[in-house]
Design an enzyme around this catalytic site. Structure first.
Site, PDB file in Angstrom:
ATOM      1  N   GLU A  15       0.479  -1.212   0.153  1.00 41.60           N
ATOM      2  CA  GLU A  15      -0.296  -0.079  -0.137  1.00 41.60           C
ATOM      3  C   GLU A  15       0.992   1.339  -0.010  1.00 41.60           C
ATOM      4  O   GLU A  15       0.862   2.288  -0.746  1.00 41.60           O
ATOM      5  CB  GLU A  15      -0.833  -0.075   0.833  1.00 41.60           C
ATOM      6  CG  GLU A  15      -1.922  -1.109   1.399  1.00 41.60           C
ATOM      7  CD  GLU A  15      -3.008  -1.281   0.386  1.00 41.60           C
ATOM      8  OE1 GLU A  15      -3.492  -0.174  -0.338  1.00 41.60           O
ATOM      9  OE2 GLU A  15      -3.782  -1.919   0.085  1.00 41.60           O
TER      10      GLU A  15
ATOM     11  N   TYR B 214       2.063   6.847  -7.043  1.00 44.05           N
ATOM     12  CA  TYR B 214       1.201   7.823  -7.431  1.00 44.05           C
ATOM     13  C   TYR B 214       2.305   9.234  -7.390  1.00 44.05           C
ATOM     14  O   TYR B 214       2.318  10.421  -8.155  1.00 44.05           O
ATOM     15  CB  TYR B 214      -0.429   8.894  -6.826  1.00 44.05           C
ATOM     16  CG  TYR B 214      -0.588   7.649  -6.602  1.00 44.05           C
ATOM     17  CD1 TYR B 214      -1.391   6.760  -8.214  1.00 44.05           C
ATOM     18  CD2 TYR B 214      -1.502   6.757  -5.316  1.00 44.05           C
ATOM     19  CE1 TYR B 214      -2.140   5.723  -8.264  1.00 44.05           C
ATOM     20  CE2 TYR B 214      -2.422   5.422  -6.014  1.00 44.05           C
ATOM     21  CZ  TYR B 214      -2.586   4.992  -7.119  1.00 44.05           C
ATOM     22  OH  TYR B 214      -3.286   3.734  -7.115  1.00 44.05           O
TER      23      TYR B 214
ATOM     24  N   GLU C  28     -10.183  -1.877  -0.421  1.00 48.23           N
ATOM     25  CA  GLU C  28      -9.144  -1.864  -0.938  1.00 48.23           C
ATOM     26  C   GLU C  28     -10.552  -2.700  -2.683  1.00 48.23           C
ATOM     27  O   GLU C  28     -10.150  -2.547  -3.450  1.00 48.23           O
ATOM     28  CB  GLU C  28      -9.067  -3.771  -0.794  1.00 48.23           C
ATOM     29  CG  GLU C  28      -7.926  -3.225   0.243  1.00 48.23           C
ATOM     30  CD  GLU C  28      -6.390  -2.889   0.102  1.00 48.23           C
ATOM     31  OE1 GLU C  28      -6.554  -3.253  -0.813  1.00 48.23           O
ATOM     32  OE2 GLU C  28      -5.575  -3.701   1.264  1.00 48.23           O
TER      33      GLU C  28
ATOM     34  N   HIS D  25      -5.067  -8.279  -2.212  1.00 51.61           N
ATOM     35  CA  HIS D  25      -5.474  -8.045  -0.620  1.00 51.61           C
ATOM     36  C   HIS D  25      -6.535  -8.251  -0.839  1.00 51.61           C
ATOM     37  O   HIS D  25      -7.593  -8.424   0.465  1.00 51.61           O
ATOM     38  CB  HIS D  25      -5.353  -6.517  -1.050  1.00 51.61           C
ATOM     39  CG  HIS D  25      -4.205  -6.194  -1.204  1.00 51.61           C
ATOM     40  ND1 HIS D  25      -3.316  -4.858  -0.039  1.00 51.61           N
ATOM     41  CD2 HIS D  25      -2.685  -7.252  -1.939  1.00 51.61           C
ATOM     42  CE1 HIS D  25      -1.649  -4.787  -1.334  1.00 51.61           C
ATOM     43  NE2 HIS D  25      -1.707  -6.320  -1.427  1.00 51.61           N
TER      44      HIS D  25
END
Length: 425
Positions: A100, A107, A164, A201
């Site tokens: 994560e 990004y 998720e 996930h």
């Protein structure tokens, strides 16, 4: 005053805690990637052709995703893992939490490639000020902090699955749309890698939630199940308002909401629950839906980090034992083997068998299609009646014919060969 320390066990991977955690560890390792592997500079020219409104939407959806990944990596996975007894499960959740953070960092890599430092600063200020975005993270954050007992742990795990498998997807929509149109393709490759991670996930945490749910007394199960659907309704309302705020200028609101609700139903399936919205794949923008598929993208032939065709290098033959179901979810009826023995139902056995069939034909399977065409029909029937192993294999065959005809043909030949050998024995 001297503090007494507890004696603690070490995690022992030589003795599996369950029938699936090691498989998820291996899959996480095989999928490991870093953002530096993707040539983001290739998107610079395309970025200049986007309108300012298109750039704004792209920037803000990635900034919003960064916040949600930060919450999941820093709070969600660490807190939930404290309440899971299995040391191997804790390790898998820890790995997922690290990924994560990798997603959040990726990004920033996209921002640093496309945006000025001043604009990047403005985006992270927007994240802190945007009320709907903060409401989303606060809602799931509270479920993580509120774990006190088995029922609240179930709701905390369910909130993680919703994050998720549902809340990320309003942000994924626009990068998938542009990449499907041949624009911002390298950044879209990162999104696709992230979706691969989020898919497993959501499935793994969903399995953990199902195990907690199965241990609850019946009255608490009813309350917990109702709590999940109330949670979904609240989050769906937030998602709709968030999507309208972001996408109205591009006239994409209804398409985004449909896509989000399609994935909300997938989140419920990960929890072993019935869909709520009933959005079919046909209702989703086909360009965006194609972005969820891992069958048509480029990949790195020296690893499994890419997301397209991967040549099978170690093909394991299908065995009847792949359809022996050694239970996870108690809501399903048991399965009858050919010799008359009755064994518990376990959908992961079906998943493994289908994966082997895919490997045998060199096809990488899309989990969403397998869930829709193979797993979901079997689970619907298994909830209400006891199935024979031949019936399950017939349904696997039928589902593969609808989704992967080449894999289905290989699977049919396998079944015929197995039947011939039993006749000779």
């Amino acid at each position: 005053m001297e503090q007494t320390l507890l004696t603690l066990p070490a995690v022992n991977w030589n003795r599996p805690d369950d029938g699936y955690t090691k498989m998820f560890w291996d899959q996480n390792v095989r999928q490991f990637w870093v953002d530096e592997e993707i040539p983001l500079a290739d998107d610079k020219l395309t970025w200049m052709t986007l309108s300012r409104e298109e750039q704004r939407v792209y920037e803000q959806v990635l900034a919003g995703l960064t916040l949600l990944d930060t919450v999941q990596g820093s709070v969600g996975m660490p807190l939930l893992s404290q309440h899971i007894e299995s040391l191997q499960a804790k390790a898998v959740l820890g790995f997922m939490g690290a990924m994560e953070h990798m997603h959040a960092k990726s990004y920033s890599s996209i921002f640093s490639t496309l945006c000025t430092s001043e604009r990047i600063g403005e985006l992270f200020e927007w994240v802190q000020k945007e009320r709907l975005l903060q409401e989303k993270q606060q809602f799931v954050h509270q479920r993580y902090l509120g774990v006190r007992d088995s029922q609240s742990l179930y709701l905390g795990l369910a909130a993680s699955v919703f994050l998720e498998s549902f809340l990320f997807y309003s942000g994924f929509f626009y990068p998938l749309l542009l990449a499907g149109q041949g624009r911002m393709v390298s950044s879209g490759e990162i999104i696709n890698l992230i979706i691969r991670d989020e898919s497993i996930h959501g499935v793994y945490v969903g399995l953990q939630a199902q195990e907690v749910y199965a241990r609850l007394p019946e009255a608490q199960q009813k309350t917990a199940r109702e709590g999940v659907y109330r949670m979904l309704e609240h989050l769906a309302g937030l998602e709709e308002r968030y999507s309208r705020m972001l996408y109205t200028p591009l006239e994409l609101v209804e398409s985004v909401i449909t896509f989000s609700r399609y994935n909300a139903d997938k989140a419920l399936m990960n929890l072993g629950l019935e869909p709520y919205f009933g959005v079919s794949a046909e209702a989703v923008n086909p360009v965006v839906l194609a972005g969820l598929s891992t069958r048509t993208k480029n990949h790195d032939f020296f690893s499994t980090k890419g997301n397209g065709y991967v040549k099978a290098i170690r093909v394991e033959p299908l065995q009847d034992e792949d359809f022996i179901f050694e239970g996870l979810a108690q809501e399903y009826q048991p399965v009858t083997k050919r010799d008359g023995r009755v064994v518990p139902f376990d959908e992961l056995r079906i998943v493994r068998a289908v994966e082997k069939a895919g490997d045998a034909t060199g096809v990488v399977l899309d989990p969403a299609l397998i869930e829709q065409h193979v797993l979901a029909p079997i689970k619907r029937k298994a909830r209400h009646r006891q199935l024979h192993i031949e019936q399950i294999q017939d349904m696997v065959e039928e589902g593969l014919m609808h989704s992967y005809p080449a894999v289905a043909r290989a699977y049919i030949l396998y079944r015929e060969e197995r039947a011939r050998r039993r006749g000779l024995a």
